[in-house]
Write an enzyme that holds these catalytic residues in place. Structure first.
Site, PDB file in Angstrom:
ATOM      1  CG  ASP A  14      -2.066   0.960   1.117  1.00 19.04           C
ATOM      2  OD1 ASP A  14      -2.338   1.436  -0.006  1.00 19.04           O
ATOM      3  OD2 ASP A  14      -2.687   1.255   2.149  1.00 19.04           O
ATOM      4  N   GLY A  17      -0.190   5.489  -4.314  1.00 22.88           N
ATOM      5  CA  GLY A  17      -0.830   6.760  -4.640  1.00 22.88           C
ATOM      6  C   GLY A  17      -0.149   7.920  -3.921  1.00 22.88           C
ATOM      7  CG  HIS A  31      -0.617   2.162  -9.272  1.00 22.72           C
ATOM      8  ND1 HIS A  31      -0.839   1.760  -7.980  1.00 22.72           N
ATOM      9  CD2 HIS A  31      -1.665   2.966  -9.596  1.00 22.72           C
ATOM     10  CE1 HIS A  31      -1.975   2.286  -7.526  1.00 22.72           C
ATOM     11  NE2 HIS A  31      -2.497   3.032  -8.494  1.00 22.72           N
ATOM     12  CB  SER A  60      -8.796  -5.273  -2.896  1.00 24.31           C
ATOM     13  OG  SER A  60      -9.455  -4.026  -3.052  1.00 24.31           O
ATOM     14  CG  ASN A  63      -8.064  -1.899  -4.965  1.00 23.99           C
ATOM     15  OD1 ASN A  63      -7.167  -2.727  -4.840  1.00 23.99           O
ATOM     16  ND2 ASN A  63      -8.256  -0.935  -4.071  1.00 23.99           N
ATOM     17  NE  ARG A  66      -7.882   2.344  -5.162  1.00 24.23           N
ATOM     18  CZ  ARG A  66      -6.650   2.313  -4.695  1.00 24.23           C
ATOM     19  NH1 ARG A  66      -5.649   2.636  -5.494  1.00 24.23           N
ATOM     20  NH2 ARG A  66      -6.402   1.977  -3.452  1.00 24.23           N
ATOM     21  NE  ARG A 183      -2.719  -1.405   4.536  1.00 25.72           N
ATOM     22  CZ  ARG A 183      -3.986  -1.442   4.150  1.00 25.72           C
ATOM     23  NH1 ARG A 183      -4.782  -2.351   4.642  1.00 25.72           N
ATOM     24  NH2 ARG A 183      -4.442  -0.580   3.271  1.00 25.72           N
TER      25      ARG A 183
END
Ligand code: IPE
Ligand code: IPE
Ligand code: MG
Length: 238
Positions: A14, A17, A31, A60, A63, A66, A183
């Site tokens: 994560d 962005g 990305h 996910s 996702n 978005r 994470r």
């Protein structure tokens, strides 16, 4: 005594962005940098560790919420990287497959993924499981439907439904649950990742944004893991 290395590490990659935003770059550059960070990490994992399984959260089931542009960019990036892994298959030592419901991805992408899975199937360096259109709850719902069907068709009885039977209907049925889940980006939640499988995983949260996460950071996460006490509900002193 220090605990053995984890054999299976799962990563919620994560922060792409925010990484891009900090640099005033478009999200897709974040990305891209994230995909490069994964590539680099895998090279080091193969060269320097005995880790057998890496599961990475790439997209996910949530996702899709978005903006269309970002989803399109992510699918395009995925396609580019899959093609790159297909091209580099001879020099790579990575066995690749996916978890999640990939049936909704474009046919083109599904074909590339199936091809990559096939040509990498004899590789021994590390098993990379890419979570794509993956949601832990969705995976459990799909498993329940398949179990219900097997009961209806009398392939199994209700009494045979145990924890290990349920595990055997999940996308991860062929390998053990992750001992360690990492994470990045400072968020303290699982966002629907490996809901069933993480029951006794150790969690490690890093404030680093995913594109900045290095092999040294992974080593640090493993060090912390090795110092943790895992009790699985029992007691260590009796
Ligand atoms: C993770 O990075 C990659 C995906 C979810 C595909 P994000 O895109 O969520 O990055 P942030 O959270 O906005 O920084
Ligand atoms: C989790 O990150 C999914 C991936 C890393 C692919 P998100 O950025 O989608 O999670 P939330 O929205 O912050 O919970
Ligand atoms: Mg995020």
């Amino acid at each position: 005594m220090e605990r053995a290395l984890p054999k299976h590490i799962a990563i919620i990659m994560d922060g792409n962005g925010r990484w891009a935003k900090k640099r005033l770059l478009p999200k897709k550059m974040g990305h891209r940098a994230g995909a490069d960070a994964l590539k680099n990490l895998l090279t080091n994992i193969i060269e320097k560790t005995d880790i057998e399984h890496i599961t990475v959260y790439a997209f996910s089931t949530e996702n899709w919420k978005r903006e269309k542009q970002e989803v399109d960019d992510l699918m395009k990036l995925l396609k580019d990287y899959i093609c790159q892994y297909i091209k580099d298959n001879e020099k790579n030592n990575i066995k690749i497959d996916t978890i999640g419901d990939i049936s909704v991805l474009s046919e083109d992408l599904q074909k590339d993924l199936a091809h990559l899975e096939k040509i990498s199937s004899k590789k021994t360096g590390v098993n990379l499981h890419i979570a794509l259109n993956y949601g832990g709850r969705d995976e459990i719902v799909r498993a329940i439907k398949n179990i219900a069907n097997d009961v209806k068709n009398e392939n199994i009885s209700i009494d045979s439904i145990t924890e290990s039977l349920v595990s055997s209907y999940l996308d991860t049925r062929e390998y053990n649950d992750p001992e360690l889940i990492i994470r990045t980006s400072g968020e303290l939640r699982t966002s629907n990742f490996l809901v069933w499988q993480s029951a006794y995983s150790e969690f490690y949260f890093s404030d680093k944004l995913w594109p900045d996460f290095t092999f040294e950071d992974l080593e640090e996460a493993i060090n912390v893991y090795q110092k943790r006490e895992r009790r699985f509900g029992g007691r260590l002193d009796s």
